[in-house]
Motif scaffolding. Structure first.
Motif, PDB file in Angstrom:
ATOM      1  N   SER A 296      27.193  53.888 -77.563  1.00 17.18           N
ATOM      2  CA  SER A 296      28.065  53.124 -76.676  1.00 17.18           C
ATOM      3  C   SER A 296      27.555  53.092 -75.238  1.00 17.18           C
ATOM      4  O   SER A 296      27.951  52.218 -74.459  1.00 17.18           O
TER       5      SER A 296
ATOM      6  N   TYR B 223      17.417  37.617 -72.735  1.00 13.73           N
ATOM      7  CA  TYR B 223      17.449  38.460 -73.937  1.00 13.73           C
ATOM      8  C   TYR B 223      16.081  39.040 -74.300  1.00 13.73           C
ATOM      9  O   TYR B 223      15.955  39.759 -75.282  1.00 13.73           O
TER      10      TYR B 223
ATOM     11  N   THR C 247      27.836  39.520 -68.556  1.00 10.72           N
ATOM     12  CA  THR C 247      28.130  40.904 -68.926  1.00 10.72           C
ATOM     13  C   THR C 247      26.833  41.648 -69.211  1.00 10.72           C
ATOM     14  O   THR C 247      25.851  41.035 -69.672  1.00 10.72           O
TER      15      THR C 247
ATOM     16  N   LEU D  25      24.173  43.960 -71.227  1.00 11.04           N
ATOM     17  CA  LEU D  25      23.900  44.227 -72.645  1.00 11.04           C
ATOM     18  C   LEU D  25      24.040  45.735 -72.908  1.00 11.04           C
ATOM     19  O   LEU D  25      23.089  46.424 -73.249  1.00 11.04           O
ATOM     20  N   GLN D  26      25.232  46.217 -72.715  1.00 16.22           N
ATOM     21  CA  GLN D  26      25.569  47.623 -72.892  1.00 16.22           C
ATOM     22  C   GLN D  26      27.082  47.704 -73.039  1.00 16.22           C
ATOM     23  O   GLN D  26      27.818  47.032 -72.313  1.00 16.22           O
ATOM     24  N   LEU D  27      27.558  48.518 -73.983  1.00 15.54           N
ATOM     25  CA  LEU D  27      28.999  48.562 -74.226  1.00 15.54           C
ATOM     26  C   LEU D  27      29.740  49.119 -73.020  1.00 15.54           C
ATOM     27  O   LEU D  27      30.695  48.528 -72.531  1.00 15.54           O
TER      28      LEU D  27
ATOM     29  N   ILE E  80      35.390  40.740 -75.690  1.00 14.18           N
ATOM     30  CA  ILE E  80      33.944  40.955 -75.524  1.00 14.18           C
ATOM     31  C   ILE E  80      33.587  42.396 -75.873  1.00 14.18           C
ATOM     32  O   ILE E  80      32.550  42.670 -76.488  1.00 14.18           O
TER      33      ILE E  80
ATOM     34  N   ASP F 270      34.961  43.675 -68.454  1.00 18.06           N
ATOM     35  CA  ASP F 270      34.894  42.733 -69.562  1.00 18.06           C
ATOM     36  C   ASP F 270      36.255  42.558 -70.228  1.00 18.06           C
ATOM     37  O   ASP F 270      37.041  43.515 -70.316  1.00 18.06           O
TER      38      ASP F 270
ATOM     39  N   LYS G 243      30.969  43.406 -78.779  1.00 18.65           N
ATOM     40  CA  LYS G 243      29.834  44.299 -78.510  1.00 18.65           C
ATOM     41  C   LYS G 243      29.824  45.480 -79.470  1.00 18.65           C
ATOM     42  O   LYS G 243      28.770  45.856 -80.014  1.00 18.65           O
TER      43      LYS G 243
ATOM     44  N   PHE H  99      26.935  35.894 -72.013  1.00 18.29           N
ATOM     45  CA  PHE H  99      27.383  36.282 -73.353  1.00 18.29           C
ATOM     46  C   PHE H  99      28.638  35.486 -73.675  1.00 18.29           C
ATOM     47  O   PHE H  99      29.734  35.792 -73.213  1.00 18.29           O
TER      48      PHE H  99
ATOM     49  N   ILE I 201      26.895  46.369 -82.193  1.00 19.97           N
ATOM     50  CA  ILE I 201      26.172  47.644 -82.210  1.00 19.97           C
ATOM     51  C   ILE I 201      26.223  48.256 -83.594  1.00 19.97           C
ATOM     52  O   ILE I 201      25.211  48.754 -84.116  1.00 19.97           O
TER      53      ILE I 201
END
Length: 460
Positions: free
Chosen positions: A107, A308, A122, A124-126, A21, A17, A25, A117, A29
């Motif tokens: 994270s 989502y 990407t 949906l998790q850091l 981004i 990423d 993210k 996104f 969070i």
């Protein structure tokens, strides 16, 4: 026939990423956790109020939703006091030490699959890593230092005792929690959170040979039920929540390790506690309840695990665990500290070890191609039998000690029935009729003159 479902992100999908981004993210969070904390405080007060036949917060905002925000603003502007006997630097750092790891652990928590996104594909998790679950446990362990140092630096005996209790309690229950997670690692073959979620994808099952195909999840909470139960018990002890809130026992320690804290520093402790509740709930969801994947029967809907929508399933499961925390607080009394520690070391940890060995044996047999359903039944019976044996042995030992103590007190009372302190109770008996040896002589008031009447009735 079982057909594999489409999998989510893997380790190769992370680290690609753009920086912006990653920053977005991380900020999202942070915002989600703060809002989730405000909601959880309101949710807990409303649910406990309902259990106690009262309303709970219902004035500030619709349904009282802004009550938590009002409480936070009050703590923000409240006078900040530092005790004279406190170690000032450690006293100020302790709340920061406990609250920062609470945010960092999220994270590696997966919220959903890959999505579009802001025009970029990407997850949906850091981030993720091969040892993501170990990373969560390691970072969460740092929070213990915040509690211990906060209690020690306050210069208060009650705070120190609360900090010591918390360190012993959290370390003890981290052992049983970690052992429960080993079974998940053995079954999933990985410690990555995203790949553990993929391992629970399940598949499409022909329902009883009728030709009707049903999308069934392969949740580890069902396949590894003993591990799930041990983890749920351990996570309540790990977060110092009722009935395991021994470090904050108001009846014994005033408020425990944060007795001397006020203002925003106290709010940090409060914030960390509720984020840790959400963290262990999110970890339970990820490792045992399929993570962001839709529960049955929603998993039968096309597209339920795409886009989502999985965020809704994920937070629905997390809030269900939060409700369990609130339910326990509203229904169970606080345990005695020695009972709580004995339960962890004598019951949870031995059962975790035996179950871990049983899972390892089953996995080895399955990898060698020699797996027989009979082995599963025998292993399950052995584990359940050993767990019951340990539980009843510990319970019988406690009862034997209690009965022996009662017999000892009864023998002491029989040897000297007139002794006011017989049996070890430091409460002298009330005078009744004649004089009782060891009891205080009764007082009589005669025209403003106090007299003491002895055993023979003479005035002294």
């Amino acid at each position: 026939m079982i057909a594999a479902q489409s999998l989510g992100p893997t380790l190769e999908d992370f680290g690609n990423d753009p920086v912006w981004i990653v920053i977005v993210k991380a900020v999202l969070i942070f915002v989600v956790l703060v809002l989730l904390t405000l909601f959880n405080i309101w949710f807990e007060r409303r649910v406990v109020g309902r259990m106690q036949h009262r309303l709970g917060p219902n004035v500030n905002g619709p349904f009282g939703l802004l009550q938590s925000l009002a409480d936070g603003a009050k703590l923000m502007f409240k006078e900040d006091l530092i005790p004279k006997a406190a170690d000032k630097i450690v006293f100020l750092l302790a709340p920061v030490i406990i609250v920062v790891p609470a945010f960092v652990t999220w994270s590696v928590i997966p919220f959903g699959p890959e999505v579009n996104f802001f025009g970029h594909q990407t997850p949906l998790q850091l981030t993720d890593m091969p040892v993501a679950v170990i990373f969560v446990l390691a970072i969460a362990s740092i929070g213990i230092y915040g509690i211990v140092l906060g209690g020690w630096s306050s210069g208060s005996t009650y705070s120190l005792l609360g900090g010591l209790r918390s360190s012993a309690q959290m370390i003890s229950y981290e052992v049983s929690m970690s052992l429960a997670l080993v079974s998940v690692f053995l079954y999933a073959g990985t410690m990555s959170t995203s790949e553990i979620v993929n391992a629970q994808a399940g598949g499409t099952v022909d329902l009883f040979g009728t030709g009707i195909e049903v999308n069934m999840p392969g949740w580890f909470g069902l396949l590894l039920l003993p591990s799930f139960i041990i983890y749920v018990i351990s996570m309540v002890g790990e977060t110092n929540r009722a009935p395991f809130d021994l470090p904050e026992a108001e009846g014994e320690l005033v408020g425990g390790f944060h007795t001397e804290y006020s203002g925003i520093k106290f709010a940090f402790f409060f914030l960390a506690e509720y984020i840790n509740m959400a963290t262990v709930a999110a970890l339970a969801t990820t490792l045992f309840l399929g993570g962001w994947r839709a529960p049955f029967p929603f998993s039968m809907i096309d597209g339920a695990n795409e886009g989502y929508w999985p965020v809704l399933w994920f937070f629905g499961k997390v809030i269900a665990f939060i409700f369990m925390f609130v339910w326990l607080r509203g229904t169970l009394p606080r345990l005695r500290y020695d009972q709580f520690m004995a339960f962890g070391w004598k019951v949870l940890i031995p059962v975790s070890l035996v179950w871990m060995m049983a899972v390892a044996t089953i996995r080895l047999a399955r990898n060698d191609g020699d797996l027989n359903p009979t082995y599963l039944i025998i292993a399950a019976v052995l584990v359940i039998g050993l767990a019951a044996l340990l539980f009843f042995a510990a319970d019988g030992d406690a009862k034997d000690k209690y009965l022996e103590n009662e017999r000892k007190l009864a023998r002491e009372a029989e040897r000297d029935p007139d002794d006011a302190f017989a049996g070890g109770f430091p409460v002298p008996p009330m005078p009744a009729g004649g004089a009782v040896r060891g009891a205080a002589a009764p007082l009589e008031f005669n025209q403003g003159r106090t007299t003491v009447t002895g055993s023979a009735g003479e005035e002294k």
